[in-house]
Write a protein that holds these residues in place. Structure first.
Motif, short mmCIF file in Angstrom:
data_model
loop_
_atom_site.label_atom_id
_atom_site.label_comp_id
_atom_site.label_asym_id
_atom_site.label_seq_id
_atom_site.Cartn_x
_atom_site.Cartn_y
_atom_site.Cartn_z
N LEU A 73 0.61 -0.85 -0.11
CA LEU A 73 0.11 0.28 -0.01
C LEU A 73 0.82 1.39 0.04
O LEU A 73 0.59 1.96 -0.68
CB LEU A 73 -0.83 -0.46 1.53
N ASN A 102 -7.45 -7.20 -1.82
CA ASN A 102 -7.88 -5.81 -2.31
C ASN A 102 -7.66 -4.93 -3.10
O ASN A 102 -8.73 -4.16 -3.36
CB ASN A 102 -6.06 -5.58 -1.09
N HIS A 103 -7.59 -5.36 -4.10
CA HIS A 103 -7.18 -5.43 -5.74
C HIS A 103 -8.81 -5.35 -6.06
O HIS A 103 -9.32 -4.47 -6.75
CB HIS A 103 -6.52 -5.29 -6.73
N TYR A 104 -9.27 -6.64 -6.09
CA TYR A 104 -10.24 -6.33 -6.26
C TYR A 104 -11.44 -5.66 -5.55
O TYR A 104 -12.57 -5.09 -5.69
CB TYR A 104 -11.09 -7.95 -6.01
N MET A 105 -11.15 -5.91 -3.89
CA MET A 105 -12.23 -5.52 -3.06
C MET A 105 -12.54 -3.22 -3.05
O MET A 105 -13.53 -2.62 -2.66
CB MET A 105 -11.90 -4.97 -1.04
N SER A 106 -10.97 -3.14 -3.75
CA SER A 106 -10.96 -1.77 -3.52
C SER A 106 -11.71 -0.96 -4.84
O SER A 106 -11.23 -0.43 -5.96
CB SER A 106 -9.38 -1.03 -3.45
N GLY A 107 -12.16 -2.00 -5.72
CA GLY A 107 -12.48 -1.44 -6.89
C GLY A 107 -11.13 -1.10 -8.14
O GLY A 107 -11.17 -0.36 -8.35
N LYS A 109 -8.37 -0.14 -7.16
CA LYS A 109 -7.59 1.11 -6.05
C LYS A 109 -6.32 0.97 -6.17
O LYS A 109 -5.26 2.19 -5.83
CB LYS A 109 -8.55 1.78 -5.21
N VAL A 110 -6.15 -0.48 -4.92
CA VAL A 110 -5.09 -0.15 -4.54
C VAL A 110 -4.69 -2.17 -5.24
O VAL A 110 -5.16 -2.83 -5.38
CB VAL A 110 -4.68 -0.31 -3.14
N ARG A 111 -3.31 -1.50 -5.34
CA ARG A 111 -2.47 -2.54 -6.13
C ARG A 111 -1.96 -4.05 -5.05
O ARG A 111 -1.26 -3.21 -4.02
CB ARG A 111 -1.59 -2.37 -7.09
N GLY A 142 -7.75 -14.31 -6.48
CA GLY A 142 -6.93 -13.15 -7.11
C GLY A 142 -5.19 -13.42 -6.87
O GLY A 142 -3.74 -12.50 -6.91
N LEU A 143 -4.45 -14.43 -7.32
CA LEU A 143 -3.36 -14.86 -6.80
C LEU A 143 -2.95 -15.54 -7.96
O LEU A 143 -3.94 -16.52 -8.51
CB LEU A 143 -3.45 -15.96 -5.52
N ASP A 165 2.36 -6.41 -10.75
CA ASP A 165 1.67 -5.61 -10.57
C ASP A 165 0.49 -6.67 -9.90
O ASP A 165 -0.19 -6.49 -8.63
CB ASP A 165 1.14 -4.88 -11.04
N ASP A 166 0.30 -8.00 -9.74
CA ASP A 166 -0.52 -8.95 -9.53
C ASP A 166 0.61 -9.91 -7.75
O ASP A 166 1.23 -10.01 -8.21
CB ASP A 166 -0.99 -9.84 -10.20
#
Lengths: 331, 318
Positions: A73, A102-107, A109-111, A142-143, A165-166
């Motif tokens: 973050l 976190n990438h998904y839940m933040s729409g 916004k965060v990587r 997500g992984l 970035d993932d």
């Protein structure tokens, strides 16, 4: 000409190059600093880049993985070492509830450009130090999940993992880490300079026409040997090294099975609800004509302690040879 | 910066926090909000006590009960309300929901997993060390979180490395139905701090000034390199653990008695007693807050829901 180094040194070479290239890259974990990793895959990093960027931690996997989230973050690219993949149980929460989501839940916004670098595979260490678990990670959205089979791929895939970035779970096979590059029959030439091997592109290690054998990590080498043996009996086996479970390169697998019509999946992970069923199901969904299917994987038992027991449940050259013969109807 | 925030300002923030939560409550019976909504009604003095001390460079890692923490950090209220009301205009486009508010521009994040925010804050604190700046990482947790392994691991590492971590524990005395007294080996949480080479203090979490003073001191300690702190702020959750909680584990007598100790009333009385404001003035402020939030809610309700076609977006960045 293979350079005189083992697979763990190839990984450490990749990390050196990534840390040199990108000051945001960090290596955090148990024994990664002074010791350079219990398998030597982080050797020399702390000496070169300091104890800030290469941090020896207490045995606190929840703290390691959680701080990886916070550091991501903050714009860093942490490589988090979980010494053995079996230890993921104590910190899976951060891995699948934060790093993966976190990438998904933040729409978007965060990587979470995090590498979870860990060792898996059977080397006679019993039920809690021998698992592969790539099927477990692959089940959790997500992984990305990578498991190299040879020195060339190990170095190039690690570079791709750090650059990604993932989040990438990078599972090194314990049976390969200390093996010398020259002892590999494929992928033994490792350039000293930086290069990448793309994540998600399978490698046809050996071409063949009668049967498609799909595998990865530690079972690629015995599969190639078994394929060589099979050829002596007139069976031509195409061996595909998946390199990664997520993404799963079904295009390469499907192209091969279209040619052979037969599929054998060899998987050192557990049999049920895993990679082998996934590969076969995706082929069926693509309506590819298959005349013979076989799955050779750990038959839903914990990995036993005694080697005589382990050899019975973990795919090896002998059981792979038998499975090849069975799949082509020549058992 | 803290000097600029007056007690009257803090009261204003408490009003925004209270009425924001009440606005959220409106979406539950109408089924505009699904899942278990957690509100912090009754715990406003803790978040309001944190207002004004943090910059954009300071991180805050919050919990399932995060709305008031986000307000304290400066997260956009409308975008948060829209997220909670499951709108595409939400701060996470509706992908997060009320337990997962992310605002990277303010280094604010939340997790629905109890205790899991503390190791994340540890990462922010380590980043401050690497960057060599004055930033602090704040983790806000409930009393239930202090008994998790993650809490211990993060506190120990913060202490071992003397990192700028401030953990604010909202001790509302109940981890859902289990009282703190039955789940802690120590009488207080603050007294555990020295075992992690941290400073520990227990404060009255209904007293916004007491919270603000403790928070300011903990931040100063962290910024000067002296390491982590734990602020245990005693409070009471006025509503159930979540909306829909029958809340039979707390006696009617206890709930009535504790709800009568309202931090907003307490602050209002202090302001009037000290002659810092008149009752009429404070009532006017409240009216204006209520009107603003009511208008915001009406506007949010007109926003579209996220498109179902987008549900598979954002699994991967690449």
């Amino acid at each position: 000409m293979a350079r005189n180094l083992n697979l763990s040194q190839c990984i450490s070479e990749a990390l050196h190059l990534e840390m040199e290239r990108d000051p945001q890259v960090l290596v955090i974990g148990e024994d990664v600093g002074g010791q350079g990793g219990v398998f030597g895959a982080t050797r020399g990093l702390q000496k070169k880049y300091g104890s800030g960027r290469v941090l020896d931690t207490p045995i606190s996997e929840s703290a390691i993985t959680g701080m990886g989230v916070g550091l991501a973050l903050e714009g860093y690219r942490p490589v988090l070492e979980i010494m053995f993949v079996d230890f993921i149980g104590v910190c899976l929460d951060q891995v699948y509830n934060a790093i993966a989501k976190n990438h998904y839940m933040s729409g978007g916004k965060v990587r979470m450009p995090i590498v979870i670098k860990t060792a898996g595979g059977c080397i006679g260490s019993g039920a809690q130090h021998s698992q592969c678990l790539w099927g477990l990670f692959a089940h959790l959205p997500g992984l990305k999940v990578v498991a190299p089979s040879n020195p060339y791929d190990a170095k190039g895939l690690m570079a791709s993992a750090v650059e990604s970035d993932d989040p990438v779970v990078f599972i090194e096979h314990k049976g390969l880490l200390l093996k010398r590059a020259e002892d590999f029959t494929f992928g033994s030439d490792v350039p000293a300079e930086r290069y990448t091997v793309p994540i998600g592109k399978a490698n046809v290690v050996r071409e063949g026409s009668d049967l498609t054998l799909v595998t990865l990590s530690g079972t690629v080498a015995p599969s190639v040997t078994a394929a060589e043996e099979a050829l002596k009996k007139g069976i031509s086996v195409e061996v595909i090294d998946l390199r990664s479970v997520v993404p799963l390169d079904m295009d390469t697998v499907a192209a091969s099975v279209k040619k052979t019509g037969k599929i054998l999946v060899v998987d050192e992970d557990y049999l049920s609800f895993g990679l082998s069923a996934e590969v076969v199901t995706r082929l069926l969904e693509r309506k590819i004509s298959i005349t013979s299917v076989k799955r050779l994987a750990v038959p839903d038992v914990p990995i036993p302690g005694a080697l005589s027991l382990e050899q019975e449940v973990v795919p090896n050259e002998r059981s792979i040879s038998a499975a090849i013969a069975e799949t082509v109807g020549k058992a | 910066m803290a000097q600029e925030i007056t007690l009257k300002d803090r009261y204003g923030y408490m009003l925004w926090m209270r009425h924001f939560e009440l606005a959220c409550l409106e979406g539950v019976p109408t089924r505009e909000i699904h899942g278990e909504l957690h509100t912090g009604v009754g715990q406003e003095a803790i978040s309001a006590g944190m207002v004004g001390f943090l910059s954009k460079e300071d991180a805050m890692c919050s919990t399932h009960r995060n709305h008031m923490h986000a307000i304290a950090k400066g997260v956009d209220l409308r975008a948060m309300l829209a997220e909670i009301f499951e709108k595409s205009t939400g701060i996470c486009g509706g992908f997060g929901g009320h337990m997962h508010i992310f605002d990277p521009s303010l280094k604010f994040s939340a997790t629905g997993i109890v205790g899991a925010g503390v190791p994340v804050a540890l990462g922010h604190a380590y980043a401050a060390r690497l960057k060599g700046n004055q930033a602090v990482a704040v983790a806000v947790v409930g009393d239930g979180a202090v008994n998790t392994g993650a809490f211990h691991e993060a506190m120990n590492m913060a202490g071992a490395l003397s990192l700028p971590l401030v953990v604010v524990v909202e001790n509302n005395e109940w981890a859902i139905s289990v009282p703190f007294s039955a789940s802690s080996a120590t009488e207080t949480i603050a007294e555990r701090a020295p075992s992690w080479r941290a400073h520990g203090i227990r404060v009255n979490g209904l007293d916004v000034e007491e919270v603000a003073n403790a928070f300011e001191a903990a931040l100063a300690r962290a910024r000067s390199g002296k390491g982590p702190s734990i602020i245990e702020a005693m409070c009471y959750r006025f509503r159930g653990h979540f909306e829909g909680d029958a809340d039979m584990y707390r006696s009617k007598e206890e709930k009535e008695r504790r709800r009568s100790e309202d931090p907003l009333e307490r602050t209002k009385e202090t302001l009037v007693a000290r002659g810092l404001a008149t009752l009429e003035e404070l009532n006017e402020i409240e009216k204006s807050v209520v009107a603003s939030i009511s208008e915001m809610l009406a506007s949010v309700r007109k926003d579209p829901s996220p498109s179902g076609a987008d549900a598979t977006r954002y699994v991967f960045a690449e």
